[in-house]
Design an enzyme around this catalytic site. Sequence first.
Site, PDB file in Angstrom:
ATOM      1  N   HIS A  25       0.838  -1.195   0.000  1.00 42.81           N
ATOM      2  CA  HIS A  25       0.000   0.000   0.000  1.00 42.81           C
ATOM      3  C   HIS A  25       0.877   1.250   0.000  1.00 42.81           C
ATOM      4  O   HIS A  25       2.063   1.206   0.283  1.00 42.81           O
ATOM      5  CB  HIS A  25      -0.917   0.025   1.223  1.00 42.81           C
ATOM      6  CG  HIS A  25      -0.213   0.357   2.501  1.00 42.81           C
ATOM      7  ND1 HIS A  25       0.656  -0.517   3.141  1.00 42.81           N
ATOM      8  CD2 HIS A  25      -0.219   1.487   3.272  1.00 42.81           C
ATOM      9  CE1 HIS A  25       1.126   0.044   4.237  1.00 42.81           C
ATOM     10  NE2 HIS A  25       0.628   1.267   4.347  1.00 42.81           N
TER      11      HIS A  25
ATOM     12  N   GLN B  71       0.296   5.899   0.366  1.00 43.74           N
ATOM     13  CA  GLN B  71      -0.544   6.922   0.977  1.00 43.74           C
ATOM     14  C   GLN B  71      -0.612   8.153   0.082  1.00 43.74           C
ATOM     15  O   GLN B  71       0.225   8.348  -0.804  1.00 43.74           O
ATOM     16  CB  GLN B  71       0.009   7.310   2.352  1.00 43.74           C
ATOM     17  CG  GLN B  71       0.083   6.163   3.336  1.00 43.74           C
ATOM     18  CD  GLN B  71       0.589   6.591   4.695  1.00 43.74           C
ATOM     19  OE1 GLN B  71      -0.055   7.366   5.395  1.00 43.74           O
ATOM     20  NE2 GLN B  71       1.759   6.090   5.083  1.00 43.74           N
TER      21      GLN B  71
END
Length: 387
Positions: free
Chosen positions: A192, A194
């Site tokens: 992941h 951000q």
Amino acid sequence: MNLTHAHLADGRDIFFFDDEPRERTVEDPREITRPEGGNEMRFDPFLQEWVAIAAARQNRTHLPSSDQCPLCPSTPERASEIPQAQYDVAVFENRFPSFRGDEPVPADLLSTSDAEQEAAGLVQPGSGRCEVVCFTDDHTSQLAQATTTRMRTVVDAWAARSEALLQMPGVEQVYCFENRGEEIGVTLHHPHGQIYGYPFITPRTRRILDSAESYRQRRDSDLFADVLAAEQAEGSRIVRRTEHWTAFIPAWARWPVELQIWPNRPIERLPELTEAERDDFAELYLDMLRRGDRLFSGRLPYISGWQQAPRSASQGLMRLHCQLFSIRRAENKLKYLAGSESGMGVFINDIAPEEMAQRLRDLAEDAADPAAADPAAAGTASTEEEA
């Protein structure tokens, strides 16, 4: 764009970006509320920089077991942050944000405050926005393993969310980034990144803009265009050049591995990228990630992020670019920011940029061959001519 917008149980936004068209019904069955603890910003009068105070982040999830990962798809037995049994790319508001709020920082804050207020440290309510970008629903995967189709979906998600955040009150600049590796300090292993919507122009960007403006006044020219032309002409630090992008190690690299990827034409923000530029970047970026994973034993810990123009930046000063850097400097050695770097902000690099560029160029054959690459680095071969 294959996009589904929904809301989580506590009201936060969630967006699904799919590789192919897909109908989604999104229902979050959890009974949750946003964590207590407000966000605040405090001004450092010496460095003229904002510091975010986000007390709720102290309680954020930290290296959970794989069966408790909040970024994995939800199951009948456990509801995660993503209320779907399967997804391609998912973006949602961070439950533990560093920046949160819709009140812009007053542009005239310093001129409207007095000396006593400034010396005490100006305080502003929290502002801005933080989002999480999940690259895949496979917990054990890595972005370097993505197909070019998936990487292109990630690029589209970055661009779409950058455009949306820049239209929100309280957001001045958008930074899409990924931290990878426990050495970097990640708190979740699931692949992941951000997206931060800062309520001010960040210190690094402010210095870049000031330098570009000074160069324009002194040289009557574009700093980004001239640096790119000089790197392309010199050639020793270029790792790879495609029709739309140039990947190189800057002459002034601070980190042992510091790769910059610039578009060959002047673009200021991600939403401005054409379809062809997005396709080209997706293939090039995966190639660079895979080469990085073969530099040392094991996967390369890195921080990678997009520098793009703030909302209020003067036209033509900033050029969009991606910066990827790593603290690894040898098989069993990390680059720690010690006295000179942390205390005084003066970096000392142990590896010549020309040497690192050559090492990355030499990895082209392995990076293009899934059979020869690290198991984490399988994917589409690179076909563009090397620098």
